[in-house]
Design a protein around this motif. Structure first.
Motif, short mmCIF file in Angstrom:
data_model
loop_
_atom_site.label_atom_id
_atom_site.label_comp_id
_atom_site.label_asym_id
_atom_site.label_seq_id
_atom_site.Cartn_x
_atom_site.Cartn_y
_atom_site.Cartn_z
N ALA A 118 9.47 0.25 0.67
CA ALA A 118 8.40 0.88 -0.22
C ALA A 118 9.01 1.84 -1.15
CB ALA A 118 7.54 1.66 0.83
N ILE A 119 9.98 2.61 -0.89
CA ILE A 119 10.76 3.31 -2.06
C ILE A 119 11.15 2.67 -3.35
CG2 ILE A 119 12.58 5.04 -2.66
CD1 ILE A 119 12.05 6.03 0.20
N VAL A 120 11.95 1.34 -2.78
CA VAL A 120 12.35 0.79 -3.90
C VAL A 120 11.28 -0.10 -4.72
CG1 VAL A 120 13.82 -1.48 -4.28
CG2 VAL A 120 14.35 0.00 -2.44
N LEU A 121 10.40 -0.67 -3.92
CA LEU A 121 9.13 -1.04 -4.83
C LEU A 121 8.52 0.02 -5.48
CD1 LEU A 121 8.25 -3.81 -4.93
CD2 LEU A 121 6.74 -3.37 -3.16
N ALA A 122 8.45 1.05 -5.24
CA ALA A 122 7.70 2.12 -5.75
C ALA A 122 8.68 2.49 -7.20
CB ALA A 122 7.59 3.35 -5.10
N VAL A 123 10.08 2.29 -6.97
CA VAL A 123 10.87 2.74 -8.36
C VAL A 123 10.29 1.71 -9.36
CG1 VAL A 123 13.16 2.61 -9.06
CG2 VAL A 123 12.71 4.05 -7.03
N GLU A 124 10.14 0.54 -8.84
CA GLU A 124 10.00 -0.37 -9.79
C GLU A 124 8.48 -0.22 -10.56
OE1 GLU A 124 10.56 -4.18 -7.81
OE2 GLU A 124 10.49 -5.32 -9.77
N ILE A 125 7.47 0.30 -9.81
CA ILE A 125 6.25 0.39 -10.30
C ILE A 125 6.09 1.72 -11.02
CG2 ILE A 125 3.64 0.54 -9.64
CD1 ILE A 125 4.39 -0.46 -6.95
N ILE A 126 6.94 2.57 -10.53
CA ILE A 126 6.62 4.01 -11.48
C ILE A 126 6.70 3.90 -13.10
CG2 ILE A 126 7.86 6.33 -11.79
CD1 ILE A 126 8.20 6.51 -8.77
N PRO A 127 7.79 3.22 -13.52
CA PRO A 127 7.52 3.43 -14.97
C PRO A 127 6.40 2.89 -15.81
CG PRO A 127 9.40 1.73 -14.17
CD PRO A 127 8.88 2.49 -13.03
N PHE A 128 5.83 1.93 -15.04
CA PHE A 128 4.62 1.13 -15.88
C PHE A 128 3.47 1.95 -15.77
CE2 PHE A 128 7.11 -2.50 -14.87
CZ PHE A 128 7.09 -3.10 -15.96
N TYR A 188 10.64 1.21 9.19
CA TYR A 188 11.49 0.21 8.42
C TYR A 188 10.47 -0.18 7.11
CZ TYR A 188 14.25 -0.70 12.42
OH TYR A 188 15.09 -0.85 13.46
N THR A 189 9.26 0.35 7.11
CA THR A 189 8.39 0.07 5.62
C THR A 189 8.91 1.07 4.83
OG1 THR A 189 6.89 -0.53 7.19
CG2 THR A 189 6.22 -0.54 4.93
N ILE A 190 9.62 2.36 5.06
CA ILE A 190 9.48 3.32 4.07
C ILE A 190 10.67 2.79 3.08
CG2 ILE A 190 10.14 5.61 3.77
CD1 ILE A 190 9.27 6.13 6.64
N LEU A 191 11.75 2.52 3.38
CA LEU A 191 12.98 2.27 2.33
C LEU A 191 12.47 1.12 1.36
CD1 LEU A 191 15.47 3.73 2.03
CD2 LEU A 191 16.78 2.20 3.28
N ALA A 245 0.77 -1.29 0.06
CA ALA A 245 0.11 0.18 0.00
C ALA A 245 0.74 1.27 -0.15
CB ALA A 245 -1.03 -0.11 1.04
N LEU A 246 1.85 1.29 0.84
CA LEU A 246 2.70 2.42 0.77
C LEU A 246 3.51 2.57 -0.42
CD1 LEU A 246 3.98 4.64 2.70
CD2 LEU A 246 5.76 3.13 3.26
N SER A 247 4.02 1.81 -1.03
CA SER A 247 4.79 1.73 -2.11
C SER A 247 3.80 2.32 -3.41
CB SER A 247 5.58 0.55 -2.53
OG SER A 247 4.59 -0.49 -3.01
N LEU A 248 2.61 1.78 -3.18
CA LEU A 248 1.50 2.02 -4.49
C LEU A 248 1.16 3.59 -4.19
CD1 LEU A 248 0.46 0.38 -6.80
CD2 LEU A 248 -1.64 0.30 -5.09
N ALA A 249 1.18 4.00 -3.03
CA ALA A 249 1.06 5.34 -2.87
C ALA A 249 2.12 6.29 -3.08
CB ALA A 249 0.67 5.56 -1.16
#
Lengths: 305, 326, 603
Positions: B198-208, B193-196, B124-128
Motif C-alpha cells: 500500500a505504501i508503494v502504491l500510495a507513493v505512485e498516487i501522491i504526486p497526482f 502484509y498489505t501495508i508495504l 483502499a489502504l493506499s488511497l487512505a
C-alpha cells in the motif's frame, strides 16, 4: 482590485510583452530555479549516456568474471573505474545504466511524439468539427480509456514478441486518448474565439483555420506538459522490462537489469538499487523541467505574466 | 427525477463504451499470434488432439460467431472458463494434455471475484495513505503559492512521480522487511502484509493528488468570493475550510475517476512484486500463461468497474457542486 | 453638522513590485456624514477601487497602506487589532462590489451564505432569526418569491437579481456605512436604473451612509449630493454634485464632463441618404434547442431571433440596440453568415445567401465583413501584422506580391505605422488592434461592415478616432455600416436609422431623430429614461422606468412579449402579439398602445 493592480503594473508587462505566449512561457520556465536544476542534471546525464560508452573501454554487455560483484564507490573494496560497482557477471553497473537510459529515453520520447501526433490531431479535429465526428471520436477515447493501458500493453506484448517498435507502438497507442481529450476541449474553446470567427468571415476553410491558426496556439501548451509524460512513459517502459515484456536481454534496460538483480539483493544490494537510483535521479530532473514548464504555462494562460 | 434521468443517460453511454471495449479486446486477442488450443494441450500433443481441443472450445468457428456466442454468454453473466486454472489453487500449465477436463477448470468470474476483495483492501489502504499525506500538503501548497509548502509539494511530487514502483518495492522490502524486520513483505498471511504494498502504491498516487490540489486550491483562492470574504465579515478559517476546500475538491474527485486506470496499472505491478494474491497478480499470470478467457474477462470486468466508478464520481461531484450537469 | 461617520485623512497606498514603488492612492482626505451619499468618480486606473478596499483595510501585497488614518465611528480602522476589525468589517461597514456573480460561493444556496455571514458578524443572532431577517430583506429589495430563491445557488440568478442579493448581504447586519464599488457597471441600463432607484429608496428608510463609486459622473449624479473626483490617486476636486457638473473648477473635471456624449442637447443627428438596398433581412428566425436541465431527452426551445426584417441601404449607418439577451448577438452571427437562419432569408446585393454555392458564397464573403468586440482575442497571436492583413487576400487567391502591396496600402489608410509591418500584435493597444481588424476587412473592398460592439472595449479618445476613420472610409468607398451596440450615445452620434430589439424582435425601427425624441414604443422610452445623463432626461424615471426583468426566451408570454413589464399594458395585449406596424416617415413600431399623439415630455 485586480484590474487596478494590473494597470499599475502595466509598464512592466508591456516591456516583456513583445513576445508570443509560447515564447513567454518558455522564458518564464527558463527563469525558474527548478527548471535550471532539472535541465543541467538532465543534459549532464544524457550527454554522459551518449558520450561515455563511446570513449570508455568498458563494454556493458561483455562478461568478465574477474571483476564480478564489486561494490560501488564509497563502499569498502570498490575498484576504479567501476563507480557504481559491477554485477554478478562482472559488468559495469554505471555503463549498463547509461545504455539503459539511452533506450529508455529513446522509447519515451518516440512514444510521446506518437501519442501527441495521434491524440492531438484526432482531438483537434473532433473539437473543431463537433457534431457526429466529435461523438464518434470521443466515444472511442472513452472506450480506450476504460481499458487500463498497462493491461493492454502487457497483453499485446505478452502474446507477441516485444521489440522496440512494438513497445513504442503499444505504449503510444494506449496513451493517445488523454491527448485527444485535452486537445478537443481546447479546440472547443477556440472554436468560438474571435480570431477563428474572423477567419471564417474572411472566407477561410476549416482546414486552413485549424492548421494555420488554431494548432499553433493550442499545441505548444500541450507539448509543454507532454514533457512530464516522457518521464511517465520511461517508467512504463521499465515496468515492461521488469515484467520481461520490454527490450530483451542482453541489451540492458532499467527494467530487465533490476529484475535480474533481485536474486542478488541480499549479498549484492547495489546491482538492483543503483540502476533504480540512477533512474530516479534522471526522471526527477526531467519532471522538474516538465513541471516548471507546466507552471509557466499556467501563469501565462491565467494572464499573470 | 434529476438523478434518475442522469443515471439512465450515463448507463446507456456506459454500456456502449463497454460493448466497444469487449469488441476491441476480443479482436485483439484473436489477431495476435499464438494458438490457445495448442497452448492448453501442450506443445507435445499431436495435431489431432489440438484440433479436438479447438473444437471443444469452439475455437474453430468463424470469429464473428465466436464473438456473438461470447456476447450471449456475457449477457447471462458467464465470463467463460479459464484455459489453465483448475477450480482449486495453482495453475496447471499445459504439459499433460489428457489429465484435466474442461469441467475442472475454474470459472473466470469466480477467479475475479475471489481475488477482488484483496485488491480492494490494498487500494483502499493506499488511497487512505495517499490522501492523508497529499491533502494537507497540497492544500497548504495551494494556500501559499511560491512559498515553502508549495515548493515542498512540488519537490515531493517530482520525486514520487520519478520513482519506479517496482524498484521502490524492492528497496522497501530490503530495508523495512529484510534489514529492519519491521513489516512482512512477500505473499499474504494477514493484514500487515498489505501495508508495504500500500505504501508503494500510495507513493505512485501522491504526486497526482498534490499537483491537482495545489493548482485548484491556488485557483480558488484567487476567486472573487474568497477575496471578498473577509470584507463580508467571514473569518479566514471558515473561508478556507468551507468555501475554498469545497470548491477545490471538485477537480480532485474528477481526477480520481480519470486516473483510476493508472491506479490499476500500479496495482498490477505492486501485487506482482509482493506476490500479493489480488486481481493484479491474477492478471499478470493470466498474460504470462496466455489464458485468453481470463485476460478477456478481467479486461471487461475492469472496464465495467471503470465506467461504474466514473458515474459514481460524477454523482459525488454533482452533490458537491449543483452547477454541474452531465 | 454632526460628527462625520467616516473621516479619512492623508491616506496613501503604494504598489511595490520588483523594487519599484508606485503610488496608487495619494494623500486622500475626505469625510462622510451619517446617512449621506457621497459619490466618487474617476476613470479606470485612477485608484478608486484600491481606495475603497483601503477603507476596510482589505489591502494585500504587493499593495501596502503607507500613511493616513481612516476614522470610522470614532476609531481608526487602520490601527484596530484583528478582532476589533472583524467586528467592524461586514458588520458596521457593508461592501458591494462590481462582480455580483462572483461574490458568493457558486455551490451553495445564497440564503444560507448570507445567514452564515450575518451570524459570523453577530453571533448572538439565532439561526431562525437570521433567516427571517434575510427573508425580510429579500422582500425589501424586491426579489420575487424570496423563500424559494433563498435556497437557490448564484448561477440560478441573473446579474441584476444577484446584485440585489449582494445589497442584502451588505445591509443585513444594519451597517452605518456601505461602500458600493461600481455596482451598476456590469448591468444592463434598465436593470442598473432599477438598482439605483432601489438604493435611493433603501437609504432613505435605513439612514445608512453610502460611499458610491463609479467611473461615470452621470451615474453618480443620480444618487450623490456631494462628489469627489479622483485622478491618478488624488482627489482633485470635491463639492456638491450639481455644482460640480455645472461649474467644474479643475481641468480634469472639465475633461471628464466633455467626454460625456450628448443625447438631446446640441445633437446633430446624421441624416440618411437614399441608396440601393445592400442588405435585405426578411423575417429571419433562429431557434436553439437546449437540453432541459435534469431531463433525459427533453429540449427547450430558445427563440433567440423571432422574425426580424430590415433593409440596409448603400452608404447608410444602421444601428441595432438592445440589452443583453435581446438576440442581437445571434442576429450578428446570422448577418455575418456564421450561422444559418432557421427561417426567413438574408439577401446580400440581391442574392439570397442560402441559395449560393460554396464557391460563390466564399466569393460573396469579400463584400460583407464583421468587426468583433474583443480586440485582443480577435487577432491570431504569433503572426506579423502585415501577414495578418495579407491573409484575407491570400484566402481569396491573390498572389503574394499583390497581397503585400495592398496590405501595405491598407495599413497606411487605417493609420498604422509602416514600421509595425513585421511586428507581432502583442503589446499593441486596443485601438491599434482594431485598426488591424479594419485593415483586414478593408483590403477585400467590402460593401458592408458589421460592427459588433466594435468600439466598446476602447476608451473615449480611441473611440472618437475610430469613428472619424469610419466616416472617412465611408466617404471614400461608400461603405454601409451596421452598428450593433448597447451604447445609445454611440448610435445617436453615428446612425441614420436604428432598430430597437427586445426578446428576439425588433420592437421599433425609426430614424435617429424620431427614435430619440418621439419614440412610439414604451420599451424605447424605458431605455432612454434609464440612461444616466447630466442633461435633462426627456423621459423621466418616474414615468417610464420598467419593473422586473425580461422573461426567459424559453417560455415567452402569450400575446405581446413586452407586456409583463409594460406600464401601458392592457387586456388586449395578452391576446394579440402586435406586428411591426408602419408609421409615418418610414418608421415602424410593434405596439398596440403606442405613444402616438403624445409628444415627448419636454417641459
Amino acid at each position: 482590485m485586480s484590474d487596478i493592480v494590473q494597470q499599475g503594473a502595466a509598464p512592466r508587462t508591456v516591456a516583456r510583452r513583445g513576445l508570443t505566449p509560447t515564447r513567454r512561457m518558455l522564458q518564464i520556465a527558463v527563469g525558474r530555479m527548478d527548471f535550471r536544476i532539472g535541465f543541467v542534471g538532465f543534459v549532464l546525464l544524457v550527454g554522459l549516456s551518449f558520450l561515455l560508452p563511446l570513449i570508455s573501454p568498458i563494454d556493458p554487455i561483455k562478461i568478465a568474471y574477474s571483476s564480478k560483484l564489486l561494490p560501488p564507490f564509497p563502499a569498502e573494496g570498490w575498484r576504479w573505474p567501476y563507480l557504481l560497482g559491477t554485477d554478478q557477471l562482472g559488468r559495469d553497473v554505471l555503463m549498463r545504466c547509461l545504455v539503459g537510459l539511452r533506450y529508455s529515453l529513446l522509447i519515451g520520447l518516440t512514444t510521446v511524439i506518437l501519442m501527441f501526433i495521434v491524440g492531438c490531431s484526432l482531438g483537434l479535429y473532433a473539437g473543431f468539427r463537433g457534431g457526429w465526428v466529435d461523438a464518434v471520436i470521443m466515444r472511442l477515447t472513452d472506450a480506450q480509456l476504460s481499458i487500463p493501458m498497462i493491461i493492454l500493453a502487457i497483453t499485446i506484448l505478452g502474446v507477441s514478441r516485444p521489440t522496440v517498435p512494438a513497445i513504442i507502438l503499444v505504449l503510444g497507442l494506449s496513451g493517445w486518448p488523454l491527448y485527444a481529450r485535452v486537445a478537443r476541449s481546447v479546440a472547443l474553446g477556440e472554436r468560438n474565439r474571435g480570431y477563428v470567427l474572423g477567419e471564417r468571415v474572411l472566407g477561410a476553410s476549416d482546414l486552413r483555420i485549424m492548421v494555420l491558426f488554431v494548432a499553433p496556439v493550442v499545441l505548444p501548451p500541450i507539448a509543454f506538459v507532454a514533457v512530464l509524460d516522457i518521464a511517465r512513459m520511461m517508467i512504463f517502459e521499465s515496468i515492461l522490462g521488469f515484467l520481461g515484456l520490454g527490450v530483451q536481454p542482453p541489451t540492458p534496460t532499467f527494467g530487465n537489469v533490476i529484475a535480474d538483480a533481485r536474486k542478488y539483493l541480499l549479498n549484492a544490494w547495489w546491482i538492483a538499487t543503483m540502476p533504480g537510483l540512477f533512474m530516479l535521479v534522471s526522471l526527477t530532473c526531467l519532471n522538474l523541467m516538465g513541471s516548471a514548464l507546466e507552471r509557466a504555462r499556467n501563469a501565462v494562460l491565467r494572464g499573470e505574466a | 427525477m434529476f438523478v434518475l434521468s442522469f443515471l439512465l443517460r450515463r448507463l446507456l453511454q456506459g454500456s456502449l463504451i463497454i460493448l466497444l471495449v469487449i469488441f476491441i479486446i476480443f479482436t485483439l486477442l484473436r489477431v495476435v499470434p499464438g494458438d490457445p488450443a495448442r497452448l492448453i494441450v501442450g506443445g507435445m500433443a499431436p495435431d489431432a488432439v489440438v484440433a479436438m481441443k479447438a473444437k471443444e472450445l469452439g475455437l474453430d468457428r468463424p470469429i464473428p460467431i465466436q464473438f456473438l456466442s461470447y456476447l450471449s454468454d456475457l449477457a447471462t453473466g458467464d465470463l467463460g472458463t479459464s484455459f489453465v486454472r483448475p477450480k482449486s489453487g495453482a495453475s496447471l500449465g499445459g504439459s499433460a494434455f489428457d489429465d484435466s477436463t474442461r469441467e475442472d477448470r475454474a470459472k473466470v468470474l469466480d477467479l475475479i471475484l475471489g481475488t477482488l476483495p484483496m485488491t480492494l483492501q490494498l487500494a483502499a489502504l493506499s488511497l487512505a495513505i495517499a490522501l492523508s499525506v497529499a491533502v494537507p500538503l497540497g492544500t497548504l501548497g495551494g494556500l501559499h503559492p511560491g512559498r515553502w509548502p508549495d515548493k515542498l509539494a512540488l519537490g515531493l511530487g517530482s520525486i514520487c512521480v520519478s520513482t519506479p514502483n517496482f524498484w521502490l518495492g524492492i528497496v522497501l522490502t530490503l530495508f523495512l522487511s529484510v534489514k529492519l524486520k519491521l513489516l512482512p513483505a512477500i505473499g499474504y498471511r494477514g493484514f500487515s502484509y498489505t501495508i508495504l504494498p500500500a505504501i508503494v502504491l500510495a507513493v505512485e498516487i501522491i504526486p497526482f493528488i498534490l499537483r491537482t490540489l495545489t493548482v485548484s486550491v491556488a485557483q480558488v483562492m484567487r476567486e472573487e468570493f474568497i477575496q471578498i470574504a473577509p470584507i463580508r465579515g467571514l473569518t479566514r478559517s471558515r473561508t478556507v475550510l468551507l468555501h475554498a476546500l469545497g470548491n477545490a475538491a471538485i477537480p480532485l474527485v474528477n481526477l480520481l475517476g480519470v486516473q483510476l486506470g493508472m491506479l490499476l496499472g500500479g496495482v498490477l505491478v505492486v501485487e506482482f512484486i509482493f506476490d500479493y494474491p489480488g486481481l493484479g497478480l491474477l492478471t499478470i499470470n493470466a498474460v504470462l500463461q496466455r489464458d485468453f478467457p481470463l485476460i478477456q474477462g478481467i479486461a471487461i470486468f475492469i472496464s465495467v468497474m471503470f465506467v461504474a466508478i466514473n458515474i459514481l464520481v460524477d454523482l459525488i461531484a454533482m452533490t458537491i457542486d449543483p452547477r454541474l450537469e452531465y | 453638522m454632526s460628527d462625520p461617520i467616516l473621516a479619512v485623512s492623508n491616506l496613501g497606498v503604494d504598489l511595490q513590485r520588483e523594487g519599484r514603488i508606485k503610488r496608487i492612492v495619494d494623500n486622500v482626505s475626505f469625510a462622510l456624514q451619517p446617512g449621506e451619499v457621497l459619490g466618487l468618480v474617476g476613470e479606470a486606473g485612477s485608484g478608486k477601487s484600491v481606495l475603497a478596499r483601503a477603507l476596510v483595510r482589505a489591502i494585500a501585497p504587493p499593495l501596502e497602506i503607507v500613511s493616513g488614518k481612516v476614522v470610522f465611528e470614532g476609531r481608526d480602522i487602520l490601527s484596530l487589532d484583528p478582532r476589533a476589525l472583524a467586528r467592524v468589517r461586514g458588520n458596521r461597514i457593508g461592501f458591494i462590489g462590481a462582480n455580483p456573480m462572483g461574490s458568493l460561493d457558486p455551490r451553495l444556496p445564497i440564503g444560507q451564505q448570507i445567514v452564515e455571514k450575518l451570524r459570523s458578524v453577530q453571533p448572538e443572532i439565532g439561526r431562525a432569526e437570521a433567516r427571517d431577517r434575510v427573508l425580510d430583506f429579500f422582500g425589501r429589495v424586491r426579489i420575487p418569491s424570496p423563500s424559494a430563491r433563498f435556497h437557490e445557488a448564484p448561477f440560478q440568478f441573473s446579474g441584476g437579481m444577484m446584485q440585489r442579493v449582494m445589497i442584502v448581504d451588505a445591509l443585513v447586519s444594519d451597517p452605518s456605512l456601505v461602500i458600493a464599488d461600481n455596482i451598476t457597471q456590469p448591468l444592463d441600463v434598465t436593470v442598473a436604473a432599477q438598482i439605483i432607484r432601489l438604493i435611493d429608496g433603501l437609504r432613505q428608510s435605513l439612514n445608512t451612509a453610502f460611499l458610491f463609486i463609479s467611473s461615470s459622473l452621470p451615474v453618480v449624479a443620480q444618487l450623490a449630493e456631494r462628489t469627489l473626483v479622483m485622478q491618478r490617486g488624488q482627489i482633485v476636486e470635491q463639492g456638491l454634485t450639481s455644482e460640480l457638473a455645472a461649474n467644474p473648477r479643475q481641468p480634469y473635471t472639465r475633461t471628464l464632463l466633455s467626454r460625456i456624449p450628448p443625447i438631446w442637447k446640441d445633437v446633430m443627428a446624421p441624416t440618411a441618404t437614399d441608396g440601393e438596398a445592400v442588405l435585405k433581412v426578411d423575417n429571419v428566425v433562429r431557434t436553439y434547442f437546449v437540453r432541459r436541465r435534469g431531463s433525459f431527452n427533453a429540449y427547450n426551445q430558445v427563440q433567440a431571433v423571432r422574425g426580424v426584417s430590415f433593409t440596409v441601404k448603400a452608404g447608410e449607418n444602421f444601428g441595432i440596440v438592445g440589452e443583453s439577451g435581446c438576440g442581437k448577438s445571434t442576429l450578428t452571427r446570422l448577418l455575418a453568415w456564421l450561422e444559418q437562419p432557421d427561417g426567413g432569408r438574408i439577401a446580400f446585393l440581391g442574392k439570397d445567401l442560402s441559395h449560393l454555392s460554396a464557391h460563390s458564397l466564399t466569393e460573396m464573403r469579400k463584400s460583407f465583413q464583421l468587426l468583433l468586440q474583443d480586440p485582443y482575442g480577435s487577432l491570431p497571436a504569433g503572426m506579423p501584422l502585415l501577414r495578418m492583413i495579407e491573409e484575407p487576400l491570400l484566402i481569396h487567391g491573390f498572389d503574394r506580391a499583390e497581397a503585400a502591396r495592398r496590405a501595405q496600402e491598407a495599413m497606411i489608410e487605417v493609420g498604422l505605422d509602416a514600421e509595425l509591418a513585421h511586428r507581432l500584435p502583442v503589446g499593441l493597444s486596443a485601438g491599434q488592434r482594431q485598426r488591424i481588424n479594419i485593415a483586414r476587412a478593408l483590403v477585400l473592398r467590402p460593401r458592408l461592415l458589421i460592427l459588433d460592439e466594435t468600439l466598446s472595449a476602447l476608451d473615449q479618445v480611441e473611440q472618437a478616432e475610430l469613428l472619424d476613420l469610419f466616416n472617412r472610409l465611408q466617404a471614400t468607398y461608400g461603405f454601409s455600416y451596421v452598428f450593433i451596440s448597447h451604447d445609445l450615445a454611440l448610435v445617436r452620434r453615428m446612425c441614420h436609422r436604428i432598430a430597437v430589439m427586445y426578446l428576439g424582435r425588433i420592437v421599433e425601427l425609426a430614424d435617429n431623430t424620431t427614435l430619440f425624441e418621439q419614440p412610439h414604443h414604451p420599451y424605447t422610452r424605458a431605455l432612454l429614461s434609464a440612461m444616466p445623463t447630466l442633461e435633462h432626461n426627456h423621459f423621466p424615471h418616474t414615468r417610464y422606468l420598467l419593473d422586473g426583468e425580461p422573461p426567459s426566451p424559453i417560455d415567452l408570454p402569450l400575446g405581446c412579449s413586452f407586456r409583463s413589464r409594460c406600464p401601458r399594458a392592457e387586456n388586449d395585449c395578452q391576446k394579440t402579439d402586435p406586428p411591426l406596424l408602419a408609421l409615418a416617415g418610414g418608421n415602424y413600431a410593434a405596439c398596440l398602445h403606442r405613444h402616438e399623439k403624445e409628444t415627448a415630455d419636454v417641459e
